[in-house]
Design a protein around this motif. Structure first.
Motif, PDB file in Angstrom:
ATOM      1  N   ASN A 142      50.194  38.234  31.808  1.00  0.00           N
ATOM      2  CA  ASN A 142      50.071  38.799  33.140  1.00  0.00           C
ATOM      3  C   ASN A 142      48.774  38.464  33.863  1.00  0.00           C
ATOM      4  O   ASN A 142      47.681  38.605  33.317  1.00  0.00           O
ATOM      5  CB  ASN A 142      50.211  40.323  33.049  1.00  0.00           C
ATOM      6  N   ASN A 143      48.929  38.055  35.099  1.00  0.00           N
ATOM      7  CA  ASN A 143      47.848  37.945  36.074  1.00  0.00           C
ATOM      8  C   ASN A 143      47.969  39.155  37.000  1.00  0.00           C
ATOM      9  O   ASN A 143      49.004  39.314  37.648  1.00  0.00           O
ATOM     10  CB  ASN A 143      47.995  36.658  36.879  1.00  0.00           C
ATOM     11  N   PRO A 144      46.990  40.075  37.027  1.00  0.00           N
ATOM     12  CA  PRO A 144      45.592  39.886  36.672  1.00  0.00           C
ATOM     13  C   PRO A 144      45.133  40.514  35.350  1.00  0.00           C
ATOM     14  O   PRO A 144      43.985  40.354  34.970  1.00  0.00           O
ATOM     15  CB  PRO A 144      44.880  40.610  37.813  1.00  0.00           C
ATOM     16  N   THR A 145      46.006  41.261  34.648  1.00  0.00           N
ATOM     17  CA  THR A 145      45.501  42.149  33.598  1.00  0.00           C
ATOM     18  C   THR A 145      45.221  41.467  32.266  1.00  0.00           C
ATOM     19  O   THR A 145      44.529  42.023  31.423  1.00  0.00           O
ATOM     20  CB  THR A 145      46.490  43.303  33.341  1.00  0.00           C
ATOM     21  N   GLY A 146      45.803  40.274  32.047  1.00  0.00           N
ATOM     22  CA  GLY A 146      45.666  39.631  30.746  1.00  0.00           C
ATOM     23  C   GLY A 146      46.583  40.212  29.687  1.00  0.00           C
ATOM     24  O   GLY A 146      46.492  39.857  28.511  1.00  0.00           O
TER      25      GLY A 146
ATOM     26  N   LEU B 199      37.267  34.323  27.084  1.00  0.00           N
ATOM     27  CA  LEU B 199      37.641  35.716  27.302  1.00  0.00           C
ATOM     28  C   LEU B 199      37.164  36.616  26.160  1.00  0.00           C
ATOM     29  O   LEU B 199      36.838  37.784  26.384  1.00  0.00           O
ATOM     30  CB  LEU B 199      39.154  35.828  27.509  1.00  0.00           C
ATOM     31  N   GLU B 200      37.116  36.087  24.958  1.00  0.00           N
ATOM     32  CA  GLU B 200      36.546  36.864  23.865  1.00  0.00           C
ATOM     33  C   GLU B 200      35.048  37.088  24.095  1.00  0.00           C
ATOM     34  O   GLU B 200      34.514  38.165  23.796  1.00  0.00           O
ATOM     35  CB  GLU B 200      36.815  36.173  22.526  1.00  0.00           C
TER      36      GLU B 200
ATOM     37  N   ILE C  21      44.070  33.634  31.763  1.00  0.00           N
ATOM     38  CA  ILE C  21      42.693  33.139  31.927  1.00  0.00           C
ATOM     39  C   ILE C  21      41.829  34.190  32.626  1.00  0.00           C
ATOM     40  O   ILE C  21      40.756  33.878  33.123  1.00  0.00           O
ATOM     41  CB  ILE C  21      42.668  31.815  32.703  1.00  0.00           C
ATOM     42  N   TYR C  22      42.310  35.456  32.617  1.00  0.00           N
ATOM     43  CA  TYR C  22      41.655  36.500  33.396  1.00  0.00           C
ATOM     44  C   TYR C  22      41.213  37.677  32.528  1.00  0.00           C
ATOM     45  O   TYR C  22      41.843  38.000  31.523  1.00  0.00           O
ATOM     46  CB  TYR C  22      42.594  37.040  34.478  1.00  0.00           C
ATOM     47  N   ALA C  23      40.140  38.325  32.959  1.00  0.00           N
ATOM     48  CA  ALA C  23      39.719  39.604  32.407  1.00  0.00           C
ATOM     49  C   ALA C  23      39.822  40.645  33.524  1.00  0.00           C
ATOM     50  O   ALA C  23      39.297  40.433  34.622  1.00  0.00           O
ATOM     51  CB  ALA C  23      38.291  39.518  31.888  1.00  0.00           C
ATOM     52  N   PHE C  24      40.509  41.742  33.243  1.00  0.00           N
ATOM     53  CA  PHE C  24      40.660  42.829  34.212  1.00  0.00           C
ATOM     54  C   PHE C  24      39.727  43.943  33.746  1.00  0.00           C
ATOM     55  O   PHE C  24      40.019  44.666  32.802  1.00  0.00           O
ATOM     56  CB  PHE C  24      42.114  43.291  34.251  1.00  0.00           C
TER      57      PHE C  24
ATOM     58  N   ALA D 182      38.101  35.629  36.742  1.00  0.00           N
ATOM     59  CA  ALA D 182      38.784  34.427  36.281  1.00  0.00           C
ATOM     60  C   ALA D 182      37.793  33.611  35.460  1.00  0.00           C
ATOM     61  O   ALA D 182      36.739  33.217  35.968  1.00  0.00           O
ATOM     62  CB  ALA D 182      39.293  33.612  37.471  1.00  0.00           C
ATOM     63  N   ALA D 183      38.110  33.386  34.196  1.00  0.00           N
ATOM     64  CA  ALA D 183      37.170  32.718  33.283  1.00  0.00           C
ATOM     65  C   ALA D 183      37.195  31.204  33.501  1.00  0.00           C
ATOM     66  O   ALA D 183      37.448  30.421  32.582  1.00  0.00           O
ATOM     67  CB  ALA D 183      37.510  33.067  31.843  1.00  0.00           C
TER      68      ALA D 183
END
Length: 379
Positions: free
Chosen positions: A169-173, A292-293, A314-317, A359-360
């Protein structure tokens, strides 16, 4: 005014406002748009350019170069043990184009389309453009941002025509479990609505193998895919849709007056990418998993931030509740004080207002610099 009445009162676009501010910000670190810093692999570039030099500069068949349709079919067979005839596949100008065409093909005026939020921002406008009515259902961090089946069932009416599903999922990851996919599939079959499954990030399920929704509800699923993220090919603008042949035929007529076909050089690039997916995708996936890690570790060290473990994309929420601010003023303050550009969670629906999306799309050194700046802020 000469504009159509529906466009005379422009809606507030948070994303465009933020990016406009960013253009005038020196020393900016930009984590706003999902356009990675990675360059398409040189093998893909060289193969497509050679095809172009050899004359592949003409229109392809409207649904796509048959060689590409076969490459998509073979990719799904190898990767997911799913078999699709080429008559059920269409090349599109990115996944957004595919979603637009699919909605145009299935929606009558007043049909309802359920969207789980936080959601990828174009969905709402695409449903409205098709004459549909968007129905929003919330997801929550406490549920891993997955769809709550009771909330989904409560949103279904006799006007429900489709559910737009986005996992990873974009944006939640978030990455929905196999069990949730199975349950949603059974609900769609029972109530006879389509699942428009946006699987652009199918290559970015970090900790468990992803299985497409078409495995569980083949007759009720329209799959939207893309080369943009899996292969770092955003600018090539090439994607695809997989659906019943009757939908592909309908879409062919709709698209006649829009783009006719996807660009032939991009289709050639996609053929080479998909035929060698096992070589290309893991390199891209590993890069974003590492980033992301790292984001997760740095967020854990900052008192005013928190984050639910990111499982894909590719996102971090990032939860900003500890700052005492909502997402728009928070992003404006952070941009002014640190020159780090994030996207307000409000851009993805009302339930996102206690979050920001990162967005990483920059390397670990840039991420380190950004978090070094962020950790100096106090609230």
């Amino acid at each position: 005014m000469k504009l159509a009445k529906k466009y005379q009162q422009a809606p507030v676009n948070i994303l465009s406002q933020i990016t406009t501010i960013a253009k005038t910000t020196p020393n900016l670190i930009d984590f706003s748009i999902g356009d990675p810093d990675l360059i398409t692999d040189q093998e893909i570039i060289e193969a497509s350019f050679q095809d172009v030099k050899n004359g592949q500069t003409k229109y392809t068949e409207a649904s796509g170069d048959l060689e590409l349709l076969k490459a998509i079919s073979e990719f799904y067979d190898r990767t997911y043990d799913l078999q699709f005839p080429t008559s059920e596949i269409r090349a599109t100008v990115g996944a957004c184009h595919g979603m637009y065409l699919a909605l145009q093909a299935i929606i009558d005026a007043g049909d309802e389309v359920i969207i789980h939020e936080p959601y990828f921002t174009p969905y709402k406008d695409q449903v409205l453009a098709a004459g549909g009515v968007p129905i929003f259902i919330p997801t929550y961090e406490k549920d891993d941002f997955a769809i709550n089946l009771d909330i989904l069932k409560a949103a279904i009416t006799d006007k429900t025509k489709a559910l737009i599903l986005n996992s990873p999922n974009n944006p939640t990851g978030a990455v929905f479990t196999k069990e949730i996919f199975e349950d949603i599939a059974e609900i769609a079959k029972k109530h006879d609505f389509y699942i428009l499954s946006d699987e652009v990030y199918d290559g970015f399920s970090f900790y468990e193998k992803f299985t497409p929704m078409a495995k569980y509800a083949p007759e009720h699923t329209i799959t939207l895919g893309s080369l943009s993220k899996n292969f770092a090919m955003t600018g090539w603008r090439i994607g695809y849709m997989i659906a019943g042949s009757y939908i592909i035929e309908a879409v062919k007529g709709i698209n006649e007056g829009i783009t006719f076909s996807a660009p032939s050089p991009s289709q050639r690039a996609a053929i080479h990418a998909l035929n060698n997916a096992e070589k290309f995708i893991p390199v891209v996936t590993k890069t974003f998993q590492e980033r992301l890690e790292y984001v997760g570790k740095r967020v854990a060290e900052i008192p005013y931030l928190s984050i639910h473990p990111v499982k894909g994309t590719i996102y971090a929420f990032i939860n900003i509740s500890g700052s005492g601010m909502t997402s728009v003023p928070f992003c404006e303050y952070v941009l002014k004080e640190t020159q780090v550009l994030l996207i307000p969670g409000l851009a993805f629906g009302d339930t996102g207002d206690n979050y920001v999306r990162l967005a990483a799309t920059q390397n670990l050194d840039v991420l380190k610099e950004a978090f070094d700046r962020l950790e100096k802020l106090t609230f």
